[in-house]
Design a protein around this motif. Sequence first.
Motif, PDB file in Angstrom:
ATOM      1  N   VAL A  89      46.015  49.468  38.498  1.00 23.77           N
ATOM      2  CA  VAL A  89      47.290  48.880  38.895  1.00 23.77           C
ATOM      3  C   VAL A  89      48.145  48.652  37.653  1.00 23.77           C
ATOM      4  CG1 VAL A  89      48.436  46.957  40.048  1.00 23.77           C
ATOM      5  CG2 VAL A  89      46.187  47.730  40.850  1.00 23.77           C
ATOM      6  N   VAL A  90      49.247  49.388  37.553  1.00 20.94           N
ATOM      7  CA  VAL A  90      50.227  49.112  36.505  1.00 20.94           C
ATOM      8  C   VAL A  90      51.085  47.968  37.017  1.00 20.94           C
ATOM      9  CG1 VAL A  90      52.149  50.003  35.144  1.00 20.94           C
ATOM     10  CG2 VAL A  90      50.214  51.485  35.693  1.00 20.94           C
ATOM     11  N   ALA A  91      50.911  46.792  36.419  1.00 24.07           N
ATOM     12  CA  ALA A  91      51.479  45.565  36.983  1.00 24.07           C
ATOM     13  C   ALA A  91      52.801  45.208  36.335  1.00 24.07           C
ATOM     14  CB  ALA A  91      50.480  44.422  36.836  1.00 24.07           C
ATOM     15  N   HIS A  92      53.837  45.136  37.152  1.00 27.96           N
ATOM     16  CA  HIS A  92      55.138  44.661  36.686  1.00 27.96           C
ATOM     17  C   HIS A  92      55.167  43.136  36.700  1.00 27.96           C
ATOM     18  CE1 HIS A  92      59.487  44.551  36.165  1.00 27.96           C
ATOM     19  NE2 HIS A  92      59.583  43.774  37.234  1.00 27.96           N
ATOM     20  N   ARG A  93      54.461  42.565  37.659  1.00 24.49           N
ATOM     21  CA  ARG A  93      54.383  41.107  37.791  1.00 24.49           C
ATOM     22  C   ARG A  93      52.960  40.676  37.446  1.00 24.49           C
ATOM     23  NH1 ARG A  93      58.457  39.087  41.263  1.00 24.49           N
ATOM     24  NH2 ARG A  93      57.047  37.479  42.045  1.00 24.49           N
ATOM     25  N   LEU A  94      52.828  39.716  36.536  1.00 26.13           N
ATOM     26  CA  LEU A  94      51.497  39.310  36.070  1.00 26.13           C
ATOM     27  C   LEU A  94      50.687  38.615  37.155  1.00 26.13           C
ATOM     28  CD1 LEU A  94      51.936  38.166  32.368  1.00 26.13           C
ATOM     29  CD2 LEU A  94      51.372  40.401  33.306  1.00 26.13           C
ATOM     30  N   THR A  95      51.364  38.077  38.199  1.00 21.56           N
ATOM     31  CA  THR A  95      50.593  37.507  39.311  1.00 21.56           C
ATOM     32  C   THR A  95      49.757  38.583  39.981  1.00 21.56           C
ATOM     33  OG1 THR A  95      52.575  37.809  40.666  1.00 21.56           O
ATOM     34  CG2 THR A  95      52.178  35.607  39.781  1.00 21.56           C
ATOM     35  N   GLN A  96      50.283  39.820  40.001  1.00 28.64           N
ATOM     36  CA  GLN A  96      49.521  40.929  40.573  1.00 28.64           C
ATOM     37  C   GLN A  96      48.356  41.290  39.654  1.00 28.64           C
ATOM     38  OE1 GLN A  96      51.737  44.569  41.042  1.00 28.64           O
ATOM     39  NE2 GLN A  96      50.382  45.333  42.656  1.00 28.64           N
ATOM     40  N   ALA A  97      48.588  41.283  38.357  1.00 28.40           N
ATOM     41  CA  ALA A  97      47.524  41.593  37.402  1.00 28.40           C
ATOM     42  C   ALA A  97      46.419  40.549  37.468  1.00 28.40           C
ATOM     43  CB  ALA A  97      48.084  41.677  35.990  1.00 28.40           C
ATOM     44  N   HIS A  98      46.810  39.307  37.720  1.00 27.21           N
ATOM     45  CA  HIS A  98      45.848  38.203  37.704  1.00 27.21           C
ATOM     46  C   HIS A  98      44.865  38.288  38.863  1.00 27.21           C
ATOM     47  CE1 HIS A  98      45.465  35.026  34.798  1.00 27.21           C
ATOM     48  NE2 HIS A  98      45.108  34.143  35.727  1.00 27.21           N
ATOM     49  N   THR A  99      45.206  39.062  39.905  1.00 28.80           N
ATOM     50  CA  THR A  99      44.303  39.197  41.046  1.00 28.80           C
ATOM     51  C   THR A  99      43.293  40.320  40.849  1.00 28.80           C
ATOM     52  OG1 THR A  99      45.799  40.726  42.197  1.00 28.80           O
ATOM     53  CG2 THR A  99      46.110  38.371  42.608  1.00 28.80           C
ATOM     54  N   CYS A 100      43.429  41.116  39.776  1.00 28.26           N
ATOM     55  CA  CYS A 100      42.506  42.225  39.520  1.00 28.26           C
ATOM     56  C   CYS A 100      41.260  41.721  38.787  1.00 28.26           C
ATOM     57  CB  CYS A 100      43.195  43.309  38.696  1.00 28.26           C
ATOM     58  SG  CYS A 100      44.530  44.162  39.577  1.00 28.26           S
ATOM     59  N   ASP A 101      40.214  42.535  38.844  1.00 28.66           N
ATOM     60  CA  ASP A 101      38.949  42.152  38.197  1.00 28.66           C
ATOM     61  C   ASP A 101      39.113  42.079  36.680  1.00 28.66           C
ATOM     62  OD1 ASP A 101      37.628  42.077  40.668  1.00 28.66           O
ATOM     63  OD2 ASP A 101      37.326  44.234  40.611  1.00 28.66           O
ATOM     64  N   ARG A 102      39.799  43.071  36.132  1.00 30.56           N
ATOM     65  CA  ARG A 102      40.003  43.092  34.677  1.00 30.56           C
ATOM     66  C   ARG A 102      41.441  43.501  34.374  1.00 30.56           C
ATOM     67  NH1 ARG A 102      36.032  46.588  31.311  1.00 30.56           N
ATOM     68  NH2 ARG A 102      36.166  48.025  33.097  1.00 30.56           N
ATOM     69  N   VAL A 103      41.838  43.214  33.123  1.00 34.25           N
ATOM     70  CA  VAL A 103      43.187  43.555  32.670  1.00 34.25           C
ATOM     71  C   VAL A 103      43.076  44.294  31.347  1.00 34.25           C
ATOM     72  CG1 VAL A 103      45.440  42.680  31.925  1.00 34.25           C
ATOM     73  CG2 VAL A 103      44.213  41.539  33.801  1.00 34.25           C
ATOM     74  N   SER A 159      38.578  40.133  31.769  1.00 36.96           N
ATOM     75  CA  SER A 159      39.053  39.497  32.994  1.00 36.96           C
ATOM     76  C   SER A 159      40.272  38.658  32.659  1.00 36.96           C
ATOM     77  CB  SER A 159      37.953  38.624  33.584  1.00 36.96           C
ATOM     78  OG  SER A 159      37.727  37.492  32.745  1.00 36.96           O
ATOM     79  N   PRO A 160      41.123  38.384  33.645  1.00 37.29           N
ATOM     80  CA  PRO A 160      42.312  37.574  33.362  1.00 37.29           C
ATOM     81  C   PRO A 160      41.958  36.217  32.743  1.00 37.29           C
ATOM     82  CG  PRO A 160      42.490  38.592  35.526  1.00 37.29           C
ATOM     83  CD  PRO A 160      41.110  38.873  35.041  1.00 37.29           C
ATOM     84  N   GLU A 161      40.918  35.586  33.255  1.00 33.57           N
ATOM     85  CA  GLU A 161      40.530  34.280  32.724  1.00 33.57           C
ATOM     86  C   GLU A 161      40.082  34.379  31.271  1.00 33.57           C
ATOM     87  OE1 GLU A 161      39.421  35.641  35.488  1.00 33.57           O
ATOM     88  OE2 GLU A 161      40.498  34.465  37.007  1.00 33.57           O
ATOM     89  N   GLU A 162      39.277  35.431  30.967  1.00 27.20           N
ATOM     90  CA  GLU A 162      38.801  35.619  29.590  1.00 27.20           C
ATOM     91  C   GLU A 162      39.965  35.852  28.632  1.00 27.20           C
ATOM     92  OE1 GLU A 162      34.474  37.731  30.641  1.00 27.20           O
ATOM     93  OE2 GLU A 162      36.218  38.924  30.059  1.00 27.20           O
ATOM     94  N   LEU A 163      40.922  36.647  29.039  1.00 27.98           N
ATOM     95  CA  LEU A 163      42.044  36.957  28.153  1.00 27.98           C
ATOM     96  C   LEU A 163      42.942  35.749  27.946  1.00 27.98           C
ATOM     97  CD1 LEU A 163      43.052  40.568  29.318  1.00 27.98           C
ATOM     98  CD2 LEU A 163      41.552  39.885  27.448  1.00 27.98           C
ATOM     99  N   VAL A 164      43.133  34.954  28.995  1.00 23.88           N
ATOM    100  CA  VAL A 164      43.930  33.733  28.822  1.00 23.88           C
ATOM    101  C   VAL A 164      43.229  32.774  27.872  1.00 23.88           C
ATOM    102  CG1 VAL A 164      44.794  31.674  29.990  1.00 23.88           C
ATOM    103  CG2 VAL A 164      45.112  33.911  31.042  1.00 23.88           C
TER     104      VAL A 164
END
Length: 583
Positions: A536-550, A563-568
């Motif tokens: 998923v090429v995410a324009h909105r980070l809320t969409q990226a945040h629902t994916c398993d990894r970024v 994962s979104p949590e790890e990167l934050v």
Amino acid sequence: MNPTPAILPVATGRVTGAAFWQALRRYPLLGWTSVAASTAASVAAVAVPILLGRLVDLVVAGDTVRSLLLTSVWILVAALGAAVLTGTANWLVSEWGMRACADLREEVLDHALRMDSARLESAGSGDIASRVTEDVEKVTDSVRLAAGVFTALVTVVITFAGFATLDWRIAAAFLIVFPVHVMSLRRFVPRAKRLYAAEREAAAVRTQSLLNTFTGARTVHAYGMEDRQSRRVEQTSRAAVVARLRAVRGFLWFANMMNYAEAIGLTAVLLTGFLLVRAGDSTVGDVTAAALLFHRLFGPLGMLLISFNDVQSAGAALARLVGITGLDVPAASAVAPATSRRPTGITVTSVSHRYPGGPTVVHDASLEIAAGESVAIVGESGAGKTTLAAILGGVLSAAEGEVWLGDRPIGELPPDELRRAVGVVTQEVHVFAGTLADDLRLAAPHASDEELRAALTLVGAHEWVTALPDGLATRVGDGEHPVSPGQAQQLALARIALLDPPIVVLDEASAEAGSAGARQLEQASTALIRGRTAVVVAHRLTQAHTCDRVAVMSHGRIVELGSPEELVAAGGRYAELWSAWRR
């Protein structure tokens, strides 16, 4: 300065002729009947002047009324036969040529649809658009003329045979026209090829300019560029007109030389006939027949030479079409191999890519996506997100490195199997003209209405589709019921749901929608990727945040992955983006 678009190849004259002859050979019965009808029509037409010459001799000799009437009847029969046979021959030759042209048009369209997208983008949409529209129309129009040209060619050959039945010295006098025609052709043909090729190329540039103006109309208005863009279109249009006028001027010179040759030839035939009759070596009827035969040649010989102008123009257009059919494109499979619905992993190893004439946009990207895992790709504009997604979706071929779908390299998958294995949705989606049901069935031709509704429900589109005037039968597309950008994206997602691939690639599928529409598309995307391997090429980070990894990209490189949590929690680039997004 942007690099000049790479023009698609143009076939040589020999390759063009061979390709069109191959298309004609597919219809042998039409070909042989066309030749037979044209020959019979020409024989009947040539018989008329010879019989008229015979009638003149009968009148001079004072023959019986019965002989005069019998000869007159034969003249009427020959003239009627020539008219009927000529019409039949023209119809047969037109049918023959139109079928061959239709086959060629289908081949061009098939190759254009299967063409490598990088080559297509580098060439520019104007070049391919002018080939499949203006050039096809030019060739098709010329096929209508080909019927008369073919009959004229046969008539010229048969007329020569008719001259042979008369005095050979009159026939020799007629041959004086050929040196003039040969010299004219030798000068005109090389110049005509260049002139008409330049005309078709100028037309392609004009088409590209017009397409850019129409597709970029909003940008033109937003920046007040109307006058500037109008001047650009005017320049390309003027260049196309100048190229056309150059070709016309060349033809006018050729037409004048043709008329000059005909005047010389008729004068030579009449003068030779006069001398032969005075010397008692020929009859008035033979000379009359020779003059009528020569006059009879004005039409077909003039058509051959005048149509040479159209043949050159059509030849330039045909060479551009054959240039496309000569490209190496993936062959269509008669039956598409079945694709497993089980999620399939993706392995990316040292992938780099650059567009023709441009810098490298993806640098040494490596990534492993497990079966059923969703990975979002984020980064600033120009980071290489869309290019990497296109490579993973099989839309582009990587310049370097490898992409594997499961245990198979992506480049080894046949096109039909690849499209059933990977579903791709980009920002730029298209709603095809026709009913909404037909638009959806492009992905699944045999899908029932219930299956269509289920796909629409999955992506959140069932409610607004039900509210349409005719539901699934509502006609959409250009000039029909309007569809908003967000709704068009939902239809694209519904097509993917109907295709039901194990892998999906979504390239900023919510970028064109407003806030409310974007949330709906995010929900639709989440529902669609559930149970599938997803990029998923995410324009909105809320969409990226629902994916398993970024995967975070910067300047063509993957700089963070997790994962979104790890990167934050890591406080790096994604954490900065997420913080800015929340603010």
